[in-house]
Each structure stands twice: as C-alpha cells, then as structure tokens.
Write a protein that holds these residues in place. Structure first.
Motif, PDB file in Angstrom:
ATOM      1  N   GLY A   1     -28.636   3.060   0.435  1.00 42.14           N
ATOM      2  CA  GLY A   1     -28.164   2.783  -0.910  1.00 42.14           C
ATOM      3  C   GLY A   1     -29.199   2.995  -1.984  1.00 42.14           C
ATOM      4  O   GLY A   1     -28.879   2.944  -3.179  1.00 42.14           O
ATOM      5  N   ALA A   2     -30.443   3.220  -1.584  1.00 40.18           N
ATOM      6  CA  ALA A   2     -31.522   3.445  -2.559  1.00 40.18           C
ATOM      7  C   ALA A   2     -32.382   4.637  -2.144  1.00 40.18           C
ATOM      8  O   ALA A   2     -33.595   4.658  -2.388  1.00 40.18           O
ATOM      9  CB  ALA A   2     -32.380   2.187  -2.701  1.00 40.18           C
ATOM     10  N   GLU A   3     -31.752   5.632  -1.555  1.00 36.89           N
ATOM     11  CA  GLU A   3     -32.502   6.798  -1.078  1.00 36.89           C
ATOM     12  C   GLU A   3     -33.065   7.619  -2.238  1.00 36.89           C
ATOM     13  O   GLU A   3     -32.470   7.686  -3.315  1.00 36.89           O
ATOM     14  CB  GLU A   3     -31.607   7.692  -0.212  1.00 36.89           C
ATOM     15  N   LYS A   4     -34.198   8.250  -1.985  1.00 35.01           N
ATOM     16  CA  LYS A   4     -34.814   9.164  -2.939  1.00 35.01           C
ATOM     17  C   LYS A   4     -34.694  10.595  -2.407  1.00 35.01           C
ATOM     18  O   LYS A   4     -34.647  10.814  -1.192  1.00 35.01           O
ATOM     19  CB  LYS A   4     -36.301   8.818  -3.124  1.00 35.01           C
TER      20      LYS A   4
ATOM     21  N   HIS B   1     -46.003   9.179   2.685  1.00 33.55           N
ATOM     22  CA  HIS B   1     -46.721   8.774   3.896  1.00 33.55           C
ATOM     23  C   HIS B   1     -45.860   7.842   4.751  1.00 33.55           C
ATOM     24  O   HIS B   1     -44.889   7.245   4.283  1.00 33.55           O
ATOM     25  CB  HIS B   1     -48.035   8.097   3.531  1.00 33.55           C
ATOM     26  N   GLY B   2     -46.238   7.719   6.003  1.00 36.67           N
ATOM     27  CA  GLY B   2     -45.518   6.839   6.903  1.00 36.67           C
ATOM     28  C   GLY B   2     -44.264   7.494   7.458  1.00 36.67           C
ATOM     29  O   GLY B   2     -44.091   8.716   7.411  1.00 36.67           O
ATOM     30  N   THR B   3     -43.371   6.666   7.961  1.00 38.82           N
ATOM     31  CA  THR B   3     -42.129   7.155   8.561  1.00 38.82           C
ATOM     32  C   THR B   3     -40.936   6.424   7.945  1.00 38.82           C
ATOM     33  O   THR B   3     -40.342   5.541   8.570  1.00 38.82           O
ATOM     34  CB  THR B   3     -42.136   6.966  10.086  1.00 38.82           C
ATOM     35  N   PRO B   4     -40.602   6.776   6.713  1.00 36.49           N
ATOM     36  CA  PRO B   4     -39.468   6.100   6.065  1.00 36.49           C
ATOM     37  C   PRO B   4     -38.158   6.443   6.759  1.00 36.49           C
ATOM     38  O   PRO B   4     -38.044   7.468   7.438  1.00 36.49           O
ATOM     39  CB  PRO B   4     -39.499   6.656   4.644  1.00 36.49           C
ATOM     40  N   ARG B   5     -37.176   5.563   6.581  1.00 38.51           N
ATOM     41  CA  ARG B   5     -35.826   5.869   7.065  1.00 38.51           C
ATOM     42  C   ARG B   5     -35.329   7.144   6.390  1.00 38.51           C
ATOM     43  O   ARG B   5     -35.538   7.358   5.196  1.00 38.51           O
ATOM     44  CB  ARG B   5     -34.884   4.715   6.739  1.00 38.51           C
ATOM     45  N   ILE B   6     -34.653   7.987   7.167  1.00 41.59           N
ATOM     46  CA  ILE B   6     -34.018   9.177   6.627  1.00 41.59           C
ATOM     47  C   ILE B   6     -32.542   8.863   6.407  1.00 41.59           C
ATOM     48  O   ILE B   6     -31.843   8.410   7.316  1.00 41.59           O
ATOM     49  CB  ILE B   6     -34.170  10.382   7.574  1.00 41.59           C
ATOM     50  N   GLY B   7     -32.074   9.086   5.180  1.00 46.21           N
ATOM     51  CA  GLY B   7     -30.679   8.809   4.858  1.00 46.21           C
ATOM     52  C   GLY B   7     -29.808  10.033   5.009  1.00 46.21           C
ATOM     53  O   GLY B   7     -30.275  11.109   5.410  1.00 46.21           O
ATOM     54  N   PRO B   8     -28.514   9.915   4.701  1.00 48.53           N
ATOM     55  CA  PRO B   8     -27.644  11.091   4.676  1.00 48.53           C
ATOM     56  C   PRO B   8     -28.238  12.133   3.734  1.00 48.53           C
ATOM     57  O   PRO B   8     -28.778  11.784   2.683  1.00 48.53           O
ATOM     58  CB  PRO B   8     -26.314  10.545   4.148  1.00 48.53           C
ATOM     59  N   CYS B   9     -28.122  13.398   4.088  1.00 47.07           N
ATOM     60  CA  CYS B   9     -28.818  14.423   3.304  1.00 47.07           C
ATOM     61  C   CYS B   9     -28.135  14.754   1.988  1.00 47.07           C
ATOM     62  O   CYS B   9     -28.655  15.559   1.207  1.00 47.07           O
ATOM     63  CB  CYS B   9     -29.004  15.688   4.134  1.00 47.07           C
ATOM     64  N   VAL B  10     -26.993  14.144   1.707  1.00 49.68           N
ATOM     65  CA  VAL B  10     -26.318  14.319   0.431  1.00 49.68           C
ATOM     66  C   VAL B  10     -25.791  12.960  -0.010  1.00 49.68           C
ATOM     67  O   VAL B  10     -25.358  12.151   0.817  1.00 49.68           O
ATOM     68  CB  VAL B  10     -25.190  15.376   0.536  1.00 49.68           C
TER      69      VAL B  10
END
Length: 281
Positions: free
Chosen positions: A10-13, A58-67
């Motif tokens: 819900g707050a992906e960049k 840096h690090g290993t952030p969560r990967i969200g839906p690509c759109v």
C-alpha cells in the motif's frame, strides 16, 4: 528496462534495476508505476535516465506488484492446447475471458492464503502483460504497440469455487492473495517475441508446470485485439494469458495446495516469484 515497485504493501515506491541488478529509486521522477506513467512517452523518459544517477536502495525491501492502481485484471481461460486437454475441455473458438478482483493482487513473494472453505486451491503460472496505451477497436497488427511491459502472474484458483459454486469463474479466482504479480515489469524491447518464452512452476521443489508460450492458442496480439472489441483497455490494465499443463486439477488424483507449501515460478527474462501458502485468517 526492468521496472518494479518496492516497500510496504500500500506504500510501494517505483524503482528500476540497474545493469548489475541493483535496485534504484525512481520516486523523484514518478509518483508510481501506474496510469499515465505507463504511457509510451512516460516510460521512454524513465528509460532515458542513467540508473547510476539514481539513489541505490540498500537491503532487501519487500517487492510489491509491479504495477499500481490496476483498473482491470482480466485473464484468458483454456489458452494452451495441452492444458485444455488435461482439463478434458475443447479449445475455444474465441478467447474465454474472465476477471479477477483487483483486491486479490499482491507482491510476487507475498504469502498466498487458502480461503475459508477451500478444498481445491490450485496454481497457474502465466505470462502477464500490462497495457500502456489506450486500446479500443485495435487490429492484431497494431495490438503489441499498446503493451507497456510483461510480467509473471500466478493465477491462483480455487477449483471448487470456480466450477461448482455456480456463476462466473471470478468466484474461484478472486480470493485475497490470489493474484501475485511481478517481480518486474519488463519493457517489450527486452522481451522480444512474447510467443517464445519458457515458463515453469514448482511446488515444494517438484516441477509441476514446464511450458512455453509457443503453444498458446491465442497470442498476446490476438488477445488484445479481441478484448478491445468489447471494452476499452486503459494504461495499467493487467491481462493474464493462460497457463500451460501441470495444474493440480489435472493430476490423477488431483493435488491441491495446503498450508506450508511453497510455490516457485517464473517466465524467461521476467523474473521469479516465491510464495509460501498459509491457512485463512
């Protein structure tokens, strides 16, 4: 280019991958990978940036839906000849179209939840694509010009809900977490021919699906042209193109997902997903 979205749900960049696979932040240049930011000119402007000038995440952030902000999530049923055969069904004369609720969309590595009352939660690796330019009454010849990029989709399905609970397939296709998308949105120039991509899915390390988009009954171009005769496709709409054989429903006896199972799936050049299965909340 390979674009992606990262951060909490819900707050992906927005981000992109650099030549070495590093994650670079795009938030100074675009609010999100959604809507008008997927137009050809918008993606061209992002692709023109030098990734080395962008902040390295840096690090290993969560990967969200690509759109983000998906308007329509459509899918094509029985689109591989060998999958139709394992399902005991004839190939359709024209694409079978169904919807998945956009509320089912999650990131490529988020957990998949078995819904309450489920007896037959199944897996389906699929080539997905995202619309980048409005498509209305387009021809097959011009259809691929409307694609922003391609991605991996797991069209998770509850077969009992889908087949025996009456009504449209959407009932068995739309439970929360039933739409992992990503990790990347890969632009068409990097994908090449979408009808020549290998795809696979493993459950608990055992290969269950191993196919190629060469055996799709209807091509990506045919799907876009067909859909655009019935509805306008807008930037950010997501379409899943069908699955090759090897789904749990087609096994003898059928084999379905249970809590604790792990799925790994991918499409050549589009990245890999990994989901752990859990029981309902």
């Amino acid at each position: 280019m390979k674009f992606l979205r990262y951060g909490p749900a819900g707050a992906e960049k927005p981000g992109m991958l650099d030549a070495s696979g590093g994650l670079r932040d795009l938030s100074a240049h675009v609010m999100d990978l959604a809507g008008i930011s997927l137009l050809p000119q918008s993606l061209a402007a992002l692709a023109a940036l030098d990734p080395e000038d962008l902040p390295l995440v840096h690090g290993t952030p969560r990967i969200g839906p690509c759109v983000g902000a998906v308007g329509k999530f459509l899918a094509i049923g029985l689109n591989y000849a060998d999958h139709a055969a394992e399902a005991g069904m004839d190939l359709p004369q024209e694409p079978i179209v169904f919807s998945k609720a956009t509320s089912c969309i999650v990131g490529p590595n988020d957990d998949v939840e078995i819904p309450r009352g489920s007896t037959a939660t199944d897996w389906e690796v699929e080539l997905g694509f995202v619309i980048g330019k409005k498509a209305k009454y387009v021809t097959e010849a011009e259809a691929l010009n409307h694609v922003a990029g391609y991605c991996v989709i797991n069209d998770v399905s509850e077969r009992d809900f889908q087949i025996r609970r009456s009504g449209q397939w959407i009932k068995g296709k739309s439970a929360d977490t039933f739409g992992p998308i990503g990790p990347w949105l890969v632009t068409p120039d990097e994908v090449g021919d979408p009808q020549d991509l290998a795809l696979y899915l493993d459950v608990n390390g055992v290969r269950r699906q191993d196919g190629t988009t060469r055996t799709m009954h209807f091509t990506v171009a045919q799907i876009i042209a067909h859909l655009s005769q019935f509805m306008t496709l807008h930037p950010g709409d997501v379409i899943a193109t069908g699955t090759p054989p090897g789904v749990g429903m087609g096994m003898k006896p059928p084999l379905y997902l249970k809590a604790g199972d792990v799925m790994e799936l991918g499409v050549a050049g589009l990245g890999v997903q990994r989901q752990q299965v859990r029981g309902s909340d």
